[in-house]
Design a protein around this motif. Sequence first.
Motif, PDB file in Angstrom:
ATOM      1  N   PRO A 317      11.823   7.041  -4.040  1.00 52.71           N
ATOM      2  CA  PRO A 317      11.635   5.663  -4.514  1.00 52.71           C
ATOM      3  C   PRO A 317      10.445   5.563  -5.457  1.00 52.71           C
ATOM      4  N   VAL A 318      10.527   4.622  -6.377  1.00 56.39           N
ATOM      5  CA  VAL A 318       9.458   4.374  -7.344  1.00 56.39           C
ATOM      6  C   VAL A 318       8.813   3.050  -6.977  1.00 56.39           C
ATOM      7  N   CYS A 319       7.500   3.059  -6.760  1.00 49.18           N
ATOM      8  CA  CYS A 319       6.787   1.864  -6.297  1.00 49.18           C
ATOM      9  C   CYS A 319       5.918   1.305  -7.420  1.00 49.18           C
ATOM     10  N   ILE A 320       5.903  -0.011  -7.541  1.00 50.25           N
ATOM     11  CA  ILE A 320       5.152  -0.654  -8.620  1.00 50.25           C
ATOM     12  C   ILE A 320       4.715  -2.046  -8.189  1.00 50.25           C
ATOM     13  N   GLY A 321       3.530  -2.460  -8.643  1.00 50.84           N
ATOM     14  CA  GLY A 321       3.105  -3.839  -8.416  1.00 50.84           C
ATOM     15  C   GLY A 321       1.742  -3.967  -7.769  1.00 50.84           C
ATOM     16  N   GLN A 322       1.131  -5.129  -8.002  1.00 53.13           N
ATOM     17  CA  GLN A 322      -0.208  -5.401  -7.477  1.00 53.13           C
ATOM     18  C   GLN A 322      -0.228  -5.502  -5.961  1.00 53.13           C
ATOM     19  N   GLY A 323       0.934  -5.770  -5.374  1.00 50.25           N
ATOM     20  CA  GLY A 323       1.003  -5.857  -3.924  1.00 50.25           C
ATOM     21  C   GLY A 323       0.719  -4.548  -3.217  1.00 50.25           C
ATOM     22  N   TYR A 324       0.690  -3.456  -3.966  1.00 49.23           N
ATOM     23  CA  TYR A 324       0.405  -2.140  -3.389  1.00 49.23           C
ATOM     24  C   TYR A 324      -1.067  -1.757  -3.474  1.00 49.23           C
ATOM     25  N   GLN A 325      -1.896  -2.588  -4.069  1.00 51.66           N
ATOM     26  CA  GLN A 325      -3.306  -2.226  -4.230  1.00 51.66           C
ATOM     27  C   GLN A 325      -3.939  -1.923  -2.873  1.00 51.66           C
ATOM     28  N   GLY A 326      -4.589  -0.758  -2.813  1.00 54.48           N
ATOM     29  CA  GLY A 326      -5.256  -0.350  -1.576  1.00 54.48           C
ATOM     30  C   GLY A 326      -4.340   0.226  -0.525  1.00 54.48           C
ATOM     31  N   GLN A 327      -3.047   0.358  -0.847  1.00 57.52           N
ATOM     32  CA  GLN A 327      -2.073   0.877   0.113  1.00 57.52           C
ATOM     33  C   GLN A 327      -1.597   2.260  -0.313  1.00 57.52           C
ATOM     34  N   ALA A 328      -1.225   3.065   0.655  1.00 62.59           N
ATOM     35  CA  ALA A 328      -0.640   4.380   0.389  1.00 62.59           C
ATOM     36  C   ALA A 328       0.879   4.222   0.446  1.00 62.59           C
TER      37      ALA A 328
END
Length: 364
Positions: A317-328
């Motif tokens: 999967p390809v992950c994108i977006g500000q909602g992932y900031q600070g997350q692994a």
Amino acid sequence: MIKQELHVIYGTNYRQMVKDLLAQMQLAAGLDSQMQVAIKPNLVVAKEASQGATTTPAVIEGIIEYLQANGIHNISIMEGSWVGDDTKRAFRVCGYTDIAQKYGVPLYDLKDDDFLVKRVGELELKVCKKPLTSDFLINVPVLKAHCQTQLTCALKNLKGCIPDSEKRRFHQMGLMKPIAYLGKALPPGITIVDAIAGDLTFEEGGNPVRMDRIIAGRDPVLLDAYAAWLLGYSPSDIEYIGIAERIGAGSADLAGAQIIEHNTEHKQASRFQPGNRAKQLARHVIAKEACSACYGSLIHALQRMEDNGTLRLLKQPVCIGQGYQGQAAAGLGIGQCLRQCGSYVPGCPPTAKSIVDFLEKQLR
């Protein structure tokens, strides 16, 4: 502003963005109030800019307001739509008739114009008289893909400044060489690229991808080299870029260019709203609060991978977006917000070419 500078501004208030950008570049300092300034948008077809084919009216309004505020009033808008379409209808449908009335700026259909013959090397080119004899040409293309040349931006937009008979001859010559030579015959004073929501695959529109930025520079070859990277190509993939550089129409040396960004705080301001084609391409994507600047690059990258036959091989999967900031995030990361991923492509936003290179490397 030096020739090897490119300026990029982000946001969604397009009229103000253009005015701010031209003020930063101090365009008016190099212009005289008596100059005849010609604005050449992309109105290839009679379709609203939201479809991804034509220049956003607010961009043109911003240019006119900037010029008039700086005492420059001898301004005109000129275009010749592609063979088989009606420029005057495009002026109406695309909102330019209203612009002309609002600002007192005449519209010229270049299909009605005379032409002059310009020799560049061994080629003789017929070029419409009005843009050729203007004192300062402002080229305002749309950044978008093209079914024959892969990219249409600064150089190819000048094709609207030749008669229909010459457009047909360009196709007979294979497009690449005459497009490059036209850039030498009709050098714009400045090119202001509408990179707001150009089409993903075809210059006629229908699959717009929002990127919410405007790009400007003096060198149309350099702009096209940069545009190629934004759409997921190398400049060497676009044949006319190399030809134009070889004949002295400009430089494709991005490594030697200075790219100056403005309104960087607005990169993450607008949320991406995928159309039907984007939804199909994004079947591998998990997005959380993705902004248009970054997601637009990803969609163009996925289209290039589909063109290359590699998208079907992408299993992670390809992950994108500000909602992932600070997350692994559990997947491949796109952009600076995904730096906690085990593997990610940096950039805010990354170019489509860097995303293609990154994702295809994961397939090896």
